[in-house]
Motif scaffolding. Sequence first.
Motif, PDB file in Angstrom:
ATOM      1  N   ALA A 121      65.649  45.154  35.762  1.00 43.66           N
ATOM      2  CA  ALA A 121      64.832  44.579  36.836  1.00 43.66           C
ATOM      3  C   ALA A 121      63.511  45.329  36.993  1.00 43.66           C
ATOM      4  O   ALA A 121      62.460  44.718  37.221  1.00 43.66           O
ATOM      5  CB  ALA A 121      65.614  44.603  38.149  1.00 43.66           C
ATOM      6  N   HIS A 122      63.558  46.651  36.868  1.00 43.21           N
ATOM      7  CA  HIS A 122      62.332  47.454  36.953  1.00 43.21           C
ATOM      8  C   HIS A 122      61.360  47.050  35.845  1.00 43.21           C
ATOM      9  O   HIS A 122      60.164  46.840  36.092  1.00 43.21           O
ATOM     10  CB  HIS A 122      62.682  48.937  36.833  1.00 43.21           C
ATOM     11  CG  HIS A 122      61.488  49.836  36.687  1.00 43.21           C
ATOM     12  ND1 HIS A 122      60.698  50.207  37.755  1.00 43.21           N
ATOM     13  CD2 HIS A 122      60.936  50.424  35.587  1.00 43.21           C
ATOM     14  CE1 HIS A 122      59.720  50.995  37.323  1.00 43.21           C
ATOM     15  NE2 HIS A 122      59.842  51.143  36.018  1.00 43.21           N
ATOM     16  N   GLY A 123      61.865  46.924  34.630  1.00 49.67           N
ATOM     17  CA  GLY A 123      61.013  46.525  33.517  1.00 49.67           C
ATOM     18  C   GLY A 123      60.410  45.148  33.715  1.00 49.67           C
ATOM     19  O   GLY A 123      59.246  44.907  33.375  1.00 49.67           O
ATOM     20  N   ALA A 124      61.189  44.231  34.289  1.00 50.20           N
ATOM     21  CA  ALA A 124      60.684  42.881  34.547  1.00 50.20           C
ATOM     22  C   ALA A 124      59.539  42.906  35.552  1.00 50.20           C
ATOM     23  O   ALA A 124      58.541  42.190  35.398  1.00 50.20           O
ATOM     24  CB  ALA A 124      61.821  41.995  35.057  1.00 50.20           C
ATOM     25  N   GLU A 125      59.669  43.735  36.590  1.00 48.04           N
ATOM     26  CA  GLU A 125      58.596  43.874  37.583  1.00 48.04           C
ATOM     27  C   GLU A 125      57.339  44.466  36.961  1.00 48.04           C
ATOM     28  O   GLU A 125      56.225  43.987  37.187  1.00 48.04           O
ATOM     29  CB  GLU A 125      59.074  44.780  38.722  1.00 48.04           C
ATOM     30  CG  GLU A 125      59.693  44.065  39.890  1.00 48.04           C
ATOM     31  CD  GLU A 125      58.713  43.824  41.013  1.00 48.04           C
ATOM     32  OE1 GLU A 125      58.153  42.703  41.078  1.00 48.04           O
ATOM     33  OE2 GLU A 125      58.511  44.733  41.826  1.00 48.04           O
ATOM     34  N   VAL A 126      57.511  45.526  36.188  1.00 52.38           N
ATOM     35  CA  VAL A 126      56.367  46.190  35.565  1.00 52.38           C
ATOM     36  C   VAL A 126      55.643  45.229  34.627  1.00 52.38           C
ATOM     37  O   VAL A 126      54.412  45.106  34.657  1.00 52.38           O
ATOM     38  CB  VAL A 126      56.823  47.453  34.807  1.00 52.38           C
ATOM     39  CG1 VAL A 126      55.693  47.998  33.938  1.00 52.38           C
ATOM     40  CG2 VAL A 126      57.292  48.521  35.792  1.00 52.38           C
ATOM     41  N   GLN A 127      56.390  44.538  33.778  1.00 50.43           N
ATOM     42  CA  GLN A 127      55.781  43.622  32.812  1.00 50.43           C
ATOM     43  C   GLN A 127      55.098  42.444  33.495  1.00 50.43           C
ATOM     44  O   GLN A 127      54.130  41.898  32.972  1.00 50.43           O
ATOM     45  CB  GLN A 127      56.842  43.125  31.835  1.00 50.43           C
ATOM     46  CG  GLN A 127      57.334  44.209  30.884  1.00 50.43           C
ATOM     47  CD  GLN A 127      58.459  43.721  29.993  1.00 50.43           C
ATOM     48  OE1 GLN A 127      59.408  43.092  30.452  1.00 50.43           O
ATOM     49  NE2 GLN A 127      58.359  44.013  28.707  1.00 50.43           N
ATOM     50  N   SER A 128      55.578  42.076  34.673  1.00 50.85           N
ATOM     51  CA  SER A 128      54.978  40.963  35.411  1.00 50.85           C
ATOM     52  C   SER A 128      53.769  41.394  36.230  1.00 50.85           C
ATOM     53  O   SER A 128      53.032  40.546  36.742  1.00 50.85           O
ATOM     54  CB  SER A 128      56.020  40.331  36.343  1.00 50.85           C
ATOM     55  OG  SER A 128      57.128  39.848  35.616  1.00 50.85           O
ATOM     56  N   GLY A 129      53.575  42.705  36.386  1.00 53.22           N
ATOM     57  CA  GLY A 129      52.457  43.205  37.175  1.00 53.22           C
ATOM     58  C   GLY A 129      52.646  43.051  38.666  1.00 53.22           C
ATOM     59  O   GLY A 129      51.683  43.107  39.435  1.00 53.22           O
ATOM     60  N   THR A 130      53.898  42.885  39.109  1.00 53.25           N
ATOM     61  CA  THR A 130      54.157  42.642  40.531  1.00 53.25           C
ATOM     62  C   THR A 130      54.652  43.868  41.280  1.00 53.25           C
ATOM     63  O   THR A 130      54.854  43.812  42.499  1.00 53.25           O
ATOM     64  CB  THR A 130      55.184  41.506  40.691  1.00 53.25           C
ATOM     65  OG1 THR A 130      56.320  41.771  39.855  1.00 53.25           O
ATOM     66  CG2 THR A 130      54.576  40.171  40.276  1.00 53.25           C
ATOM     67  N   GLY A 131      54.867  44.975  40.583  1.00 55.90           N
ATOM     68  CA  GLY A 131      55.314  46.181  41.261  1.00 55.90           C
ATOM     69  C   GLY A 131      55.602  47.291  40.274  1.00 55.90           C
ATOM     70  O   GLY A 131      55.821  47.047  39.083  1.00 55.90           O
ATOM     71  N   LEU A 132      55.614  48.522  40.799  1.00 55.84           N
ATOM     72  CA  LEU A 132      55.872  49.691  39.962  1.00 55.84           C
ATOM     73  C   LEU A 132      57.038  50.540  40.450  1.00 55.84           C
ATOM     74  O   LEU A 132      57.626  51.279  39.662  1.00 55.84           O
ATOM     75  CB  LEU A 132      54.617  50.580  39.895  1.00 55.84           C
ATOM     76  CG  LEU A 132      53.418  50.043  39.126  1.00 55.84           C
ATOM     77  CD1 LEU A 132      52.218  50.967  39.314  1.00 55.84           C
ATOM     78  CD2 LEU A 132      53.754  49.899  37.646  1.00 55.84           C
ATOM     79  N   GLY A 133      57.365  50.451  41.737  1.00 57.37           N
ATOM     80  CA  GLY A 133      58.382  51.353  42.256  1.00 57.37           C
ATOM     81  C   GLY A 133      59.378  50.746  43.219  1.00 57.37           C
ATOM     82  O   GLY A 133      60.310  51.421  43.655  1.00 57.37           O
ATOM     83  N   ASP A 134      59.204  49.471  43.569  1.00 55.54           N
ATOM     84  CA  ASP A 134      60.105  48.866  44.550  1.00 55.54           C
ATOM     85  C   ASP A 134      61.550  48.827  44.070  1.00 55.54           C
ATOM     86  O   ASP A 134      62.475  49.137  44.824  1.00 55.54           O
ATOM     87  CB  ASP A 134      59.648  47.445  44.888  1.00 55.54           C
ATOM     88  CG  ASP A 134      58.457  47.417  45.829  1.00 55.54           C
ATOM     89  OD1 ASP A 134      58.353  48.321  46.671  1.00 55.54           O
ATOM     90  OD2 ASP A 134      57.631  46.496  45.711  1.00 55.54           O
ATOM     91  N   VAL A 135      61.773  48.413  42.831  1.00 52.63           N
ATOM     92  CA  VAL A 135      63.138  48.191  42.354  1.00 52.63           C
ATOM     93  C   VAL A 135      63.975  49.464  42.414  1.00 52.63           C
ATOM     94  O   VAL A 135      65.105  49.455  42.914  1.00 52.63           O
ATOM     95  CB  VAL A 135      63.131  47.609  40.925  1.00 52.63           C
ATOM     96  CG1 VAL A 135      64.533  47.653  40.315  1.00 52.63           C
ATOM     97  CG2 VAL A 135      62.615  46.177  40.937  1.00 52.63           C
ATOM     98  N   VAL A 136      63.441  50.573  41.913  1.00 52.80           N
ATOM     99  CA  VAL A 136      64.230  51.811  41.921  1.00 52.80           C
ATOM    100  C   VAL A 136      64.472  52.281  43.349  1.00 52.80           C
ATOM    101  O   VAL A 136      65.533  52.841  43.659  1.00 52.80           O
ATOM    102  CB  VAL A 136      63.560  52.915  41.080  1.00 52.80           C
ATOM    103  CG1 VAL A 136      63.542  52.525  39.609  1.00 52.80           C
ATOM    104  CG2 VAL A 136      62.155  53.235  41.567  1.00 52.80           C
ATOM    105  N   ALA A 137      63.504  52.056  44.234  1.00 50.22           N
ATOM    106  CA  ALA A 137      63.686  52.429  45.635  1.00 50.22           C
ATOM    107  C   ALA A 137      64.737  51.549  46.302  1.00 50.22           C
ATOM    108  O   ALA A 137      65.574  52.031  47.073  1.00 50.22           O
ATOM    109  CB  ALA A 137      62.354  52.322  46.378  1.00 50.22           C
ATOM    110  N   GLN A 138      64.715  50.261  46.006  1.00 57.67           N
ATOM    111  CA  GLN A 138      65.674  49.334  46.609  1.00 57.67           C
ATOM    112  C   GLN A 138      67.090  49.571  46.095  1.00 57.67           C
ATOM    113  O   GLN A 138      68.064  49.323  46.804  1.00 57.67           O
ATOM    114  CB  GLN A 138      65.224  47.895  46.341  1.00 57.67           C
ATOM    115  CG  GLN A 138      63.994  47.518  47.148  1.00 57.67           C
ATOM    116  CD  GLN A 138      63.288  46.282  46.627  1.00 57.67           C
ATOM    117  OE1 GLN A 138      63.152  46.084  45.419  1.00 57.67           O
ATOM    118  NE2 GLN A 138      62.821  45.440  47.542  1.00 57.67           N
TER     119      GLN A 138
END
Length: 295
Positions: A121-138
């Motif tokens: 999920a983190h990689g998907a966010e990064v590749q989409s340009g929609t976030g850098l740190g939300d997933v690991v925090a969530q």
Amino acid sequence: MAGEAAAFVPGHVTGFFSAHPDDDPRVAGSRGAGVTLSHGVTVRVRPAESTTVTLEGETIRVDPVERVLDALSVTATVDAETSLPLGAGFGVSGAMALGTALAANDAFERALSENELVTLAHGAEVQSGTGLGDVVAQAHGGVPIRLEPGAPGEGLLDGIPAQTRVEYVTFGELSTEDVLSGDTARLSEAGTRALSSLVERPTLDRFMLASRRFAREAGLLTDRVEEAIREVNAVDGEASMAMLGDSVFALGTGLSEAGYDPTVCQSHPAGARLLGDQTLPLESCEPSPPAPGRE
């Protein structure tokens, strides 16, 4: 056999951050700190011949969600529900990506570990340009401090051991992708200073102080957010800007005391989780009978 599954992912408000891009999405990410919220996103996944994604009943395209499903080699109907505003700094896209990963893994019996799903999920966010740190925090929950960027195995998290009331008001949307795709040097320098300050004294008061300084030094404050922060400060409250959104959040009752009508929630004590059968009350779980000779 494929079935249906659901997951809950807390919202996440980032107070400050520094951007750390990398060609490898597992390594890319951010350092910083934020608060996970009891308000979050519930994601339901069920198998389908083609993929569709809905948010509050409306069909939308969420690139990180589609990337997650592609990585799992599945097609599904993904239904998300949330009271959080979209595009306002509350981590909705990250929550949808992580919730989809957790629920799809269960629904399609992919048998991936938690760290593998967070990485996906983190990689998907990064590749989409929609976030850098939300997933690991969530995935972490609480009041997480991102000491090193990246997915599990690459990044490093700590946290402030505290729970708090959270109030927030949203004035509009900001584009995370536009900010992250631009020059982030000034922003990252301010984020590095903020993180050093918080690590020196990891308390909620220091987190809010570092967040306010970051918003000002990074040049991200909107007029409406700056005015709200000033009004909360005038009543001895603690408020700052939600990154990245035209939104302000406060710990305690600062926005209420300043005359606003905020949405109210709590920090979330735990991270993202699957939603199982909630029909069995705890009181009905009886202890096992004692073993022979143990009475």
